[in-house]
Design an enzyme around this catalytic site. Structure first.
Site, PDB file in Angstrom:
ATOM      1  N   GLU A 163       0.807  -1.222   0.000  1.00  0.00           N
ATOM      2  CA  GLU A 163       0.000   0.000   0.000  1.00  0.00           C
ATOM      3  C   GLU A 163       0.841   1.274   0.000  1.00  0.00           C
ATOM      4  OE1 GLU A 163      -2.778  -0.234   3.272  1.00  0.00           O
ATOM      5  OE2 GLU A 163      -3.793  -1.981   2.464  1.00  0.00           O
ATOM      6  N   GLU A 351      -5.064  -8.678   1.135  1.00  0.00           N
ATOM      7  CA  GLU A 351      -5.763  -8.319   2.373  1.00  0.00           C
ATOM      8  C   GLU A 351      -7.236  -8.111   2.065  1.00  0.00           C
ATOM      9  OE1 GLU A 351      -4.372  -4.892   4.608  1.00  0.00           O
ATOM     10  OE2 GLU A 351      -2.287  -5.495   4.303  1.00  0.00           O
TER      11      GLU A 351
HETATM   12  O1  IFM Z   1      -4.300  -2.689   9.255  1.00  0.00           O
HETATM   13  C1  IFM Z   1      -4.241  -2.225   7.942  1.00  0.00           C
HETATM   14  C2  IFM Z   1      -3.024  -2.798   7.240  1.00  0.00           C
HETATM   15  O2  IFM Z   1      -1.849  -2.479   7.891  1.00  0.00           O
HETATM   16  C3  IFM Z   1      -2.940  -2.271   5.823  1.00  0.00           C
HETATM   17  N1  IFM Z   1      -4.169  -2.456   5.133  1.00  0.00           N
HETATM   18  C4  IFM Z   1      -5.389  -2.027   5.774  1.00  0.00           C
HETATM   19  C5  IFM Z   1      -5.464  -2.618   7.168  1.00  0.00           C
HETATM   20  C6  IFM Z   1      -6.781  -2.188   7.865  1.00  0.00           C
HETATM   21  O3  IFM Z   1      -6.845  -0.806   7.951  1.00  0.00           O
END
Ligand code: IFM
Length: 444
Positions: A163, A351
């Site tokens: 990210e 994720e």
């Molecule tokens: O916890 C975060 C993670 O570190 C990166 N992606 C989004 C998640 C939830 O906000």
């Protein structure tokens, strides 16, 4: 009923600063998040990752949970300040932790999927200008090379950056993540250096080291919808799409920055001369897969008060505990857009998950039915997408454990395992039990 193929990878994910703790152990020095979280008012309740889930000391117990889930793979990140606590000084003791972790996972038949950068830049690097300084690319490559050399035999897939939008824009423009700056020019430089270090790391891995595990990058993407059909809202939605998605997708997959965004940003950025000849070729170095973190769609409306002319719209969608729209249908639209406009690389959902307010019952159960529904809806979407031939190869549920949710501290729980942060006891929530069933039967 929806079926997943036998080679579909089910996994779960975490990141170093969010779970490890052991902030001062085995030679680790502070990262930008150690610094930032200690500035009053930056993180909810003054929470820090000093102890977090104490995973550094409890990783064997946590591997038992991963085993109980029955997943094929576990995604975690490496803390750069454990590996290079000072400029140019490699710390083998720091690497030892990841060797043990990856070896134990392999012993259990769980594939380690490793992210190099999930936002914990060493303080020493930040003191020298951090990602704003082009030298950061070199510092990152030195770190990446060591990780590749020492760990590649134990790792099944690599992610360079997680990210970069969050690291660059939340950290350097919106000021809500470390290091808390509010400067668009810095943010643009940071995003460029993150992307450049990604492309160069992929080249180093493939061409110099001649290693051959799959390697890629993970972006957080949200499909963007205008709050109305008005020209203003359409413009705002386009700007937000450029800000969040295209500023990263275009250089990676098309080798150029979106010109509408360069125009918009040029009001605040004096010069783009930090983009040097050959950079975009490096940034668009071909990868082996594309990682996507998906949480929600974005509904956007026009705002004359905002510099980039957008603000969140109001939606009547069901929301997670973060106030994010639950939007599995829009997730499918996102994948269709990516397939049409950007890439045919294999996709991994690196994720996906949701925070809700959990209640730990006296008998140790947590009935998190909303999280369970959220997970099932997104898994179903993936099954449908794969029936359409969208080639999604894996799904990593965020997160294995409740953990340090950045500026929200321990106030937001994303885990499928409940963590009592006073005792460090872990409890499998209903969502974890349901996930284990799905993984076991490979069907929904
Ligand atoms: O916890 C975060 C993670 O570190 C990166 N992606 C989004 C998640 C939830 O906000």
């Amino acid at each position: 009923m929806k079926q997943f193929s036998k080679d579909f990878i089910f996994g779960t994910a975490t990141s170093s600063y969010q779970i490890e703790g052991a902030a001062n152990e085995a030679g680790r020095t502070p990262s930008i998040w150690d610094e930032f979280s200690k500035i009053p008012g930056k993180v909810w309740n003054g929470d820090t990752g000093d102890i977090a889930c104490d995973h550094y000391h409890r990783f064997e117990e946590d591997i038992e949970i991963i085993k109980a889930l029955g997943v094929d793979s576990y995604r975690f990140s490496i803390a750069w300040p454990r590996i290079f606590p000072y400029e140019g000084q490699y710390n083998p003791e720091g690497m030892e932790f990841y060797k043990k972790l990856a070896a134990k996972l392999n012993e259990a038949g769980i594939k380690p999927f490793v992210t190099l950068y999930h936002w914990d830049m060493p303080k020493w690097a930040h003191d020298k200008g951090g990602w704003v300084n082009r030298d950061s690319v070199q510092w990152f490559l030195e770190y990446a090379e060591k990780c590749f050399e020492e760990l590649d035999g134990l790792v099944s897939m690599w992610i360079t950056h997680n990210e970069p939008w969050c690291a660059a824009l939340l950290g350097y423009y919106e000021g809500v993540h470390a290091p808390g700056h509010k400067d668009l020019e810095e943010a643009a430089k940071v995003s460029h250096h993150l992307l450049l270090s990604h492309g160069k790391a992929v080249k180093l891995y493939k061409n110099k080291l001649e290693l051959d595990k799959p390697i890629g990058i993970t972006l957080n993407l949200s499909p963007v919808y205008p709050a109305s059909d008005s020209v203003e809202d359409l413009l705002a939605a386009n700007n937000f799409d450029g800000y969040l998605n295209r500023w990263f997708l275009n250089p990676i997959f098309k080798g150029s920055y979106p010109s509408d965004m360069m125009n918009l940003y040029s009001k605040q950025i004096k010069s783009f001369d930090y983009i040097q000849q050959g950079d975009l070729l490096d940034i668009s170095t071909p990868c082996d897969f594309f990682g996507i973190n998906f949480y929600n769609r974005a509904l956007i409306r026009y705002s004359s008060e905002s510099t980039l002319l957008f603000e969140p719209g109001e939606s009547d969608y069901p929301k997670t505990g973060m106030g994010w729209d639950v939007s599995p249908n829009e997730f499918k639209e996102l994948i269709h857009t990516l397939r049409r406009d950007y890439t045919d690389l294999p996709i991994y959902i690196t994720e996906n998950g949701a925070s809700y307010e959990d209640v730990l019952e006296e008998d140790g159960s947590v009935h998190d039915s909303e999280r369970k529904d959220y997970m099932e809806q997104h898994l179903e979407a993936i099954a449908v997408l794969n029936e359409e031939g969208m080639n999604i190869r894996g799904y990593y549920l965020w997160s294995l454990l409740d953990n340090f949710e950045w500026a929200f501290g321990y106030n937001k729980r994303f885990g499928i395992t409940y963590v009592d942060f006073t005792t460090q006891k872990r409890y499998m929530k209903d969502s974890a039990k349901r996930y284990a069933e799905i993984v076991h039967c490979r069907q929904l």
